[in-house]
Design a protein around this motif. Structure first.
Motif, PDB file in Angstrom:
ATOM      1  N   ALA A  85      49.074  44.730  27.061  1.00  0.00           N
ATOM      2  CA  ALA A  85      48.082  43.963  27.828  1.00  0.00           C
ATOM      3  C   ALA A  85      47.309  44.907  28.737  1.00  0.00           C
ATOM      4  CB  ALA A  85      48.783  42.891  28.662  1.00  0.00           C
ATOM      5  N   PRO A  86      45.996  44.669  28.875  1.00  0.00           N
ATOM      6  CA  PRO A  86      45.226  45.536  29.775  1.00  0.00           C
ATOM      7  C   PRO A  86      45.731  45.410  31.205  1.00  0.00           C
ATOM      8  CG  PRO A  86      43.871  43.722  28.951  1.00  0.00           C
ATOM      9  CD  PRO A  86      45.207  43.623  28.280  1.00  0.00           C
ATOM     10  N   ARG A  87      45.704  46.516  31.897  1.00  0.00           N
ATOM     11  CA  ARG A  87      46.171  46.568  33.276  1.00  0.00           C
ATOM     12  C   ARG A  87      45.115  46.001  34.204  1.00  0.00           C
ATOM     13  NH1 ARG A  87      48.461  52.336  34.977  1.00  0.00           N
ATOM     14  NH2 ARG A  87      46.277  52.773  35.194  1.00  0.00           N
ATOM     15  N   GLN A  88      45.557  45.249  35.185  1.00  0.00           N
ATOM     16  CA  GLN A  88      44.648  44.749  36.216  1.00  0.00           C
ATOM     17  C   GLN A  88      44.271  45.902  37.133  1.00  0.00           C
ATOM     18  OE1 GLN A  88      43.299  41.674  36.567  1.00  0.00           O
ATOM     19  NE2 GLN A  88      44.247  41.218  34.605  1.00  0.00           N
ATOM     20  N   PRO A  89      42.999  45.971  37.558  1.00  0.00           N
ATOM     21  CA  PRO A  89      42.627  47.030  38.508  1.00  0.00           C
ATOM     22  C   PRO A  89      43.446  46.936  39.789  1.00  0.00           C
ATOM     23  CG  PRO A  89      40.677  45.990  37.595  1.00  0.00           C
ATOM     24  CD  PRO A  89      41.864  45.163  37.156  1.00  0.00           C
ATOM     25  N   LEU A  90      43.800  48.075  40.298  1.00  0.00           N
ATOM     26  CA  LEU A  90      44.641  48.198  41.479  1.00  0.00           C
ATOM     27  C   LEU A  90      43.835  47.969  42.749  1.00  0.00           C
ATOM     28  CD1 LEU A  90      47.286  49.202  42.852  1.00  0.00           C
ATOM     29  CD2 LEU A  90      46.452  51.512  42.477  1.00  0.00           C
ATOM     30  N   PRO A  91      44.170  46.969  43.568  1.00  0.00           N
ATOM     31  CA  PRO A  91      43.451  46.780  44.834  1.00  0.00           C
ATOM     32  C   PRO A  91      43.601  48.030  45.706  1.00  0.00           C
ATOM     33  CG  PRO A  91      44.885  44.905  44.387  1.00  0.00           C
ATOM     34  CD  PRO A  91      45.219  45.973  43.390  1.00  0.00           C
TER      35      PRO A  91
END
Length: 127
Positions: free
Chosen positions: A5-11
């Motif tokens: 699964a694509p990684r969510q951008p890191l806040p």
């Protein structure tokens, strides 16, 4: 085998201010969960609010890099450090800067490939 699964951008939040203790106090107040990474420009300070991680509910991982402008002289150090740290991304990233002079250039650097898909820049904090 299914694709990962694509990684969510890191806040990611940039924290600026002349006094390290004030920057670190601002970061300590915002740590609200485990798996926080704090990347600090500057030398270790034993009186830092982040030095006593036992006082924090969820102590962060603290990485210090040598003082210097992270978009100019320290660009390579920042790039290498980020690439290493993002192999196992935390839930949240704070980057503490001693000087806000080049924060615009640093934001542009972090908004460009490859970091544009890895980081989600939040509003900056001035301490």
């Amino acid at each position: 085998m299914p694709a990962p699964a694509p990684r969510q951008p890191l806040p990611t939040t940039l924290v600026t201010g002349r006094r390290a203790a004030e920057r670190e106090r601002a970061i300590a107040a915002l740590i609200d969960g485990p798996d926080t990474l704090v990347l600090i420009e500057g030398l270790a300070d034993p009186t830092s609010p982040l030095a006593d991680t036992a006082a924090l509910a969820a102590p962060p991982v603290i990485v210090r890099i040598a003082p210097g402008c992270l978009c100019c002289a320290g660009n390579l150090v920042l790039r290498v450090t980020l690439n290493r740290l993002l192999r196992r991304p935390p839930a949240r990233l704070f980057i503490s800067l001693a000087d806000a002079t080049h924060v615009g250039q640093l934001r542009a650097f972090l908004s460009a490939p490859p970091y544009d898909s890895l980081l989600s820049l939040c509003d900056d904090i001035t301490a």
